[in-house]
Design a protein around this motif. Structure first.
Motif, PDB file in Angstrom:
ATOM      1  N   MET A 276      43.651  50.667  59.043  1.00 53.19           N
ATOM      2  CA  MET A 276      44.423  51.748  58.459  1.00 53.19           C
ATOM      3  C   MET A 276      45.181  51.276  57.217  1.00 53.19           C
ATOM      4  N   ASP A 277      45.831  50.092  57.316  1.00 53.86           N
ATOM      5  CA  ASP A 277      46.558  49.561  56.159  1.00 53.86           C
ATOM      6  C   ASP A 277      45.621  49.299  54.985  1.00 53.86           C
ATOM      7  N   LYS A 278      44.428  48.825  55.286  1.00 52.57           N
ATOM      8  CA  LYS A 278      43.459  48.539  54.227  1.00 52.57           C
ATOM      9  C   LYS A 278      43.034  49.825  53.531  1.00 52.57           C
ATOM     10  N   ALA A 279      42.836  50.882  54.281  1.00 52.36           N
ATOM     11  CA  ALA A 279      42.487  52.180  53.685  1.00 52.36           C
ATOM     12  C   ALA A 279      43.649  52.695  52.842  1.00 52.36           C
ATOM     13  N   ASN A 280      44.870  52.461  53.303  1.00 47.04           N
ATOM     14  CA  ASN A 280      46.054  52.907  52.554  1.00 47.04           C
ATOM     15  C   ASN A 280      46.184  52.192  51.219  1.00 47.04           C
ATOM     16  N   ILE A 281      45.920  50.901  51.199  1.00 48.16           N
ATOM     17  CA  ILE A 281      46.052  50.150  49.945  1.00 48.16           C
ATOM     18  C   ILE A 281      44.958  50.555  48.952  1.00 48.16           C
ATOM     19  N   VAL A 282      43.758  50.813  49.446  1.00 45.70           N
ATOM     20  CA  VAL A 282      42.666  51.276  48.579  1.00 45.70           C
ATOM     21  C   VAL A 282      43.024  52.633  47.981  1.00 45.70           C
ATOM     22  N   LYS A 283      43.594  53.499  48.808  1.00 42.60           N
ATOM     23  CA  LYS A 283      44.002  54.836  48.347  1.00 42.60           C
ATOM     24  C   LYS A 283      45.163  54.742  47.354  1.00 42.60           C
ATOM     25  N   LYS A 284      46.153  53.902  47.656  1.00 40.06           N
ATOM     26  CA  LYS A 284      47.322  53.766  46.778  1.00 40.06           C
ATOM     27  C   LYS A 284      46.911  53.382  45.360  1.00 40.06           C
ATOM     28  N   TYR A 285      45.974  52.467  45.237  1.00 40.38           N
ATOM     29  CA  TYR A 285      45.548  51.997  43.921  1.00 40.38           C
ATOM     30  C   TYR A 285      44.410  52.831  43.337  1.00 40.38           C
ATOM     31  N   GLY A 286      44.027  53.882  44.039  1.00 36.91           N
ATOM     32  CA  GLY A 286      43.007  54.795  43.532  1.00 36.91           C
ATOM     33  C   GLY A 286      41.666  54.133  43.292  1.00 36.91           C
ATOM     34  N   LEU A 287      41.307  53.196  44.164  1.00 28.77           N
ATOM     35  CA  LEU A 287      40.046  52.471  44.001  1.00 28.77           C
ATOM     36  C   LEU A 287      38.875  53.326  44.471  1.00 28.77           C
ATOM     37  N   ILE A 288      37.805  53.290  43.712  1.00 30.52           N
ATOM     38  CA  ILE A 288      36.614  54.080  43.996  1.00 30.52           C
ATOM     39  C   ILE A 288      35.488  53.143  44.405  1.00 30.52           C
ATOM     40  N   ASP A 289      34.880  53.434  45.552  1.00 26.99           N
ATOM     41  CA  ASP A 289      33.803  52.603  46.088  1.00 26.99           C
ATOM     42  C   ASP A 289      32.462  53.079  45.535  1.00 26.99           C
ATOM     43  N   GLU A 290      31.777  52.173  44.857  1.00 27.90           N
ATOM     44  CA  GLU A 290      30.420  52.435  44.369  1.00 27.90           C
ATOM     45  C   GLU A 290      29.534  51.281  44.802  1.00 27.90           C
ATOM     46  N   ASP A 291      28.689  51.539  45.782  1.00 28.73           N
ATOM     47  CA  ASP A 291      27.739  50.545  46.284  1.00 28.73           C
ATOM     48  C   ASP A 291      28.406  49.245  46.726  1.00 28.73           C
ATOM     49  N   GLY A 292      29.521  49.366  47.432  1.00 25.35           N
ATOM     50  CA  GLY A 292      30.193  48.182  47.956  1.00 25.35           C
ATOM     51  C   GLY A 292      31.103  47.478  46.976  1.00 25.35           C
ATOM     52  N   LEU A 293      31.289  48.052  45.802  1.00 23.38           N
ATOM     53  CA  LEU A 293      32.198  47.500  44.798  1.00 23.38           C
ATOM     54  C   LEU A 293      33.323  48.499  44.565  1.00 23.38           C
ATOM     55  N   LEU A 294      34.553  48.027  44.560  1.00 23.84           N
ATOM     56  CA  LEU A 294      35.706  48.898  44.362  1.00 23.84           C
ATOM     57  C   LEU A 294      36.192  48.797  42.919  1.00 23.84           C
TER      58      LEU A 294
END
Length: 127
Positions: A1-19
């Motif tokens: 959950m924390d990992k998903a929150n940090i990805v969301k906070k920084y607005g990272l977009i996942d494209e083929d396993g790369l953020l």
């Protein structure tokens, strides 16, 4: 959950396993790999996003109990938060707030002095 929150906070977009970071008025930048997020701890992810060296990561990882995570709100000032949401670390012994982004500008020799300075406050409190 924390990992998903940090990805969301920084607005990272996942494209083929790369953020990627896609900030306004800038080019898309590779930040980290999804595999790294899966394997790493929150502090490792936070330090990678902020482009901090392994030495700094290891110091904070080994001494995280000496710090508290905070973020800054323009109305309420510094607010204690979860580590995934941290923008600052408050050094418990000295009361200093350390901006995580500031750590980027510290060269290795100066970081050693910085650590020693923080440790001097810890030693004063032991006496």
């Amino acid at each position: 959950m924390d990992k998903a929150n940090i990805v969301k906070k920084y607005g990272l977009i996942d494209e083929d396993g790369l953020l990627y970071s896609c900030e306004e008025n800038s080019y898309k930048q590779l930040v980290l790999k999804s595999a790294f997020v899966e394997k790493s701890d929150i502090i490792g992810i936070l330090f990678r996003i902020n482009k901090l060296s392994y030495d700094k990561l290891e110091y904070f990882r080994d001494n995280i109990d000496k710090f508290e995570p905070y973020k800054y709100d323009y109305k309420n000032g510094f607010i204690k938060c979860e580590i995934w949401d941290a923008e600052f670390f408050k050094h418990k012994a000295s009361g200093f707030f350390i901006d995580i982004r500031f750590l980027q500008s510290i060269k290795k020799e100066d970081f050693i002095k910085f650590r020693n300075d923080l440790e001097s406050y810890e030693n004063k409190n032991k006496i």
